[in-house]
Design an enzyme around this catalytic site. Structure first.
Site, PDB file in Angstrom:
ATOM      1  N   GLU A   1     106.563  44.471  13.434  1.00 47.10           N
ATOM      2  CA  GLU A   1     106.010  45.826  13.451  1.00 47.10           C
ATOM      3  C   GLU A   1     105.248  46.160  12.167  1.00 47.10           C
ATOM      4  O   GLU A   1     104.253  46.873  12.195  1.00 47.10           O
ATOM      5  CB  GLU A   1     107.138  46.847  13.668  1.00 47.10           C
ATOM      6  CG  GLU A   1     107.929  46.653  14.965  1.00 47.10           C
ATOM      7  CD  GLU A   1     107.120  47.017  16.212  1.00 47.10           C
ATOM      8  OE1 GLU A   1     105.948  47.410  16.081  1.00 47.10           O
ATOM      9  OE2 GLU A   1     107.672  46.896  17.319  1.00 47.10           O
TER      10      GLU A   1
ATOM     11  N   HIS B   1     108.120  52.224  14.586  1.00 48.37           N
ATOM     12  CA  HIS B   1     108.872  51.075  15.106  1.00 48.37           C
ATOM     13  C   HIS B   1     109.541  50.297  13.973  1.00 48.37           C
ATOM     14  O   HIS B   1     110.655  49.792  14.127  1.00 48.37           O
ATOM     15  CB  HIS B   1     107.962  50.152  15.920  1.00 48.37           C
ATOM     16  CG  HIS B   1     107.393  50.823  17.135  1.00 48.37           C
ATOM     17  ND1 HIS B   1     106.399  50.278  17.900  1.00 48.37           N
ATOM     18  CD2 HIS B   1     107.710  52.019  17.720  1.00 48.37           C
ATOM     19  CE1 HIS B   1     106.110  51.101  18.899  1.00 48.37           C
ATOM     20  NE2 HIS B   1     106.893  52.160  18.804  1.00 48.37           N
TER      21      HIS B   1
ATOM     22  N   GLU C   1      99.884  42.163  20.545  1.00 50.43           N
ATOM     23  CA  GLU C   1     100.800  42.963  21.361  1.00 50.43           C
ATOM     24  C   GLU C   1     101.568  42.074  22.342  1.00 50.43           C
ATOM     25  O   GLU C   1     102.758  42.293  22.590  1.00 50.43           O
ATOM     26  CB  GLU C   1     100.044  44.068  22.112  1.00 50.43           C
ATOM     27  CG  GLU C   1      99.421  45.130  21.196  1.00 50.43           C
ATOM     28  CD  GLU C   1     100.458  45.987  20.477  1.00 50.43           C
ATOM     29  OE1 GLU C   1     101.605  46.062  20.946  1.00 50.43           O
ATOM     30  OE2 GLU C   1     100.124  46.561  19.431  1.00 50.43           O
TER      31      GLU C   1
ATOM     32  N   GLU D   1     104.790  47.808  23.547  1.00 52.75           N
ATOM     33  CA  GLU D   1     103.800  46.735  23.356  1.00 52.75           C
ATOM     34  C   GLU D   1     102.919  46.608  24.588  1.00 52.75           C
ATOM     35  O   GLU D   1     101.717  46.359  24.494  1.00 52.75           O
ATOM     36  CB  GLU D   1     104.491  45.390  23.076  1.00 52.75           C
ATOM     37  CG  GLU D   1     105.600  45.412  22.019  1.00 52.75           C
ATOM     38  CD  GLU D   1     105.144  45.861  20.645  1.00 52.75           C
ATOM     39  OE1 GLU D   1     103.939  46.099  20.453  1.00 52.75           O
ATOM     40  OE2 GLU D   1     106.009  45.970  19.759  1.00 52.75           O
TER      41      GLU D   1
ATOM     42  N   HIS E   1     100.466  49.471  24.462  1.00 47.01           N
ATOM     43  CA  HIS E   1      99.444  49.228  23.423  1.00 47.01           C
ATOM     44  C   HIS E   1      98.422  48.202  23.903  1.00 47.01           C
ATOM     45  O   HIS E   1      97.216  48.358  23.681  1.00 47.01           O
ATOM     46  CB  HIS E   1     100.103  48.743  22.125  1.00 47.01           C
ATOM     47  CG  HIS E   1     100.946  49.782  21.468  1.00 47.01           C
ATOM     48  ND1 HIS E   1     101.781  49.508  20.405  1.00 47.01           N
ATOM     49  CD2 HIS E   1     101.085  51.108  21.714  1.00 47.01           C
ATOM     50  CE1 HIS E   1     102.398  50.622  20.039  1.00 47.01           C
ATOM     51  NE2 HIS E   1     101.995  51.596  20.816  1.00 47.01           N
TER      52      HIS E   1
HETATM   53 FE   LIG Z   1     102.607  47.557  19.280  1.00 47.32          FE
END
Ligand SMILES: [Fe+2]
Lengths: 190, 81
Positions: A35, A68, A136, A166, A169
């Site tokens: 992260e 995160h 990601e 993820e 994203h």
């Molecule tokens: Fe992410």
């Protein structure tokens, strides 16, 4: 500038019994697909993005990644805060204890410190956004590895939340990439 | 300076005063005078930011500023431009 909100993005309830996970969780703190790397990657790339959609998205996702980092650190801290040197050693964190006792550190599970060489920036927005989409997916896969390594309900719940982020994203970066490509195509025509 | 820059400048000033008071209060939590000043500027900041959000679009993301006419969050120029 940035401001801090004194709460976690998603609640983290970690049982005491699975201490060896502390070591493995380090991959998402200071590991290659962790992260911290994600946050720095996005917040650094945003300066040279050509569209406002990409500048906004990288600012927002980069900021979320910092939240995160806090969730992962909370899990590691909860697992190790009361651990004795012996328990740290049994959990594979003996070297961590020797260097810094129960303190946290941005490193991977083997203790290798986080490094900026985990990330890249190219100013070519297609290259940058494609790197982010891959990043990601790598983080999603890492979360799936971690989820498969523990039975702790609370930990699995938090890790599943992070895994889902993820996926989202990846989706948004794909859309930003499409917008950038449309912008580039339009620039060539006029 | 145009109207937007003037408003932003006062937000920067008030936020800086608050940041300084915040750091000071972190190590002097029982200083009543500093606390009064902190709350005075905090009130001030809320009004300035509300004003800015309404006129020029959201100053903050994630719902900490409303975006009344359309999604203005991604409008440029960005702070580094
Ligand atoms: Fe992410």
């Amino acid at each position: 500038m940035w401001v801090y909100e004194k709460k976690l993005q998603y609640p983290v309830k970690v049982g005491k019994c699975d201490m060896r996970m502390a070591k493995y969780l380090y991959t998402q703190y200071g590991g290659p697909d962790g992260e911290l790397g994600a946050a720095i990657r996005y917040l650094n790339q945003r300066y040279t993005m050509p569209t406002n959609e990409a500048k906004g998205l990288l600012t927002d996702i980069g900021t979320e990644e910092l939240a995160h980092v806090e969730m992962i650190c909370t899990m590691i801290y909860q697992l190790t805060k009361d651990a004795t040197p012996q328990q740290m050693e049994e959990a594979g964190l003996g070297t961590n204890y020797a260097i810094r006792a129960n303190a946290l550190f941005p490193a991977d599970p083997n203790g290798v410190p986080w490094t900026a060489s985990y990330i890249q920036a190219h100013s070519d927005p297609v290259t940058d956004l494609t790197e982010n989409m891959a990043a990601e997916q790598k983080a999603r896969a890492a979360y799936e590895n971690l989820i498969s390594m523990t039975d702790d309900h609370g930990m699995r719940d938090a890790l599943k939340f992070l895994r889902e982020r993820e996926v989202v994203h990846f989706q948004r970066f794909g859309e930003a990439l499409r917008i950038v490509q449309e912008y580039q195509a339009a620039k060539k025509i006029f | 300076m145009n109207d937007k820059e003037i408003l932003l400048r006062s937000i920067q000033e008030v936020e800086f005063a608050l940041l300084e008071l915040n750091l000071y209060l972190d190590t002097h939590r029982y200083d009543r005078l500093a606390l009064m000043e902190y709350n005075y500027y905090a009130q001030n900041l809320m009004m300035l930011k509300y004003n800015f959000d309404m006129k020029y679009g959201p100053l903050m993301n994630f719902g900490f500023s409303p975006s009344v006419d359309g999604w203005r969050w991604i409008e440029g120029p960005w702070p580094w431009e």
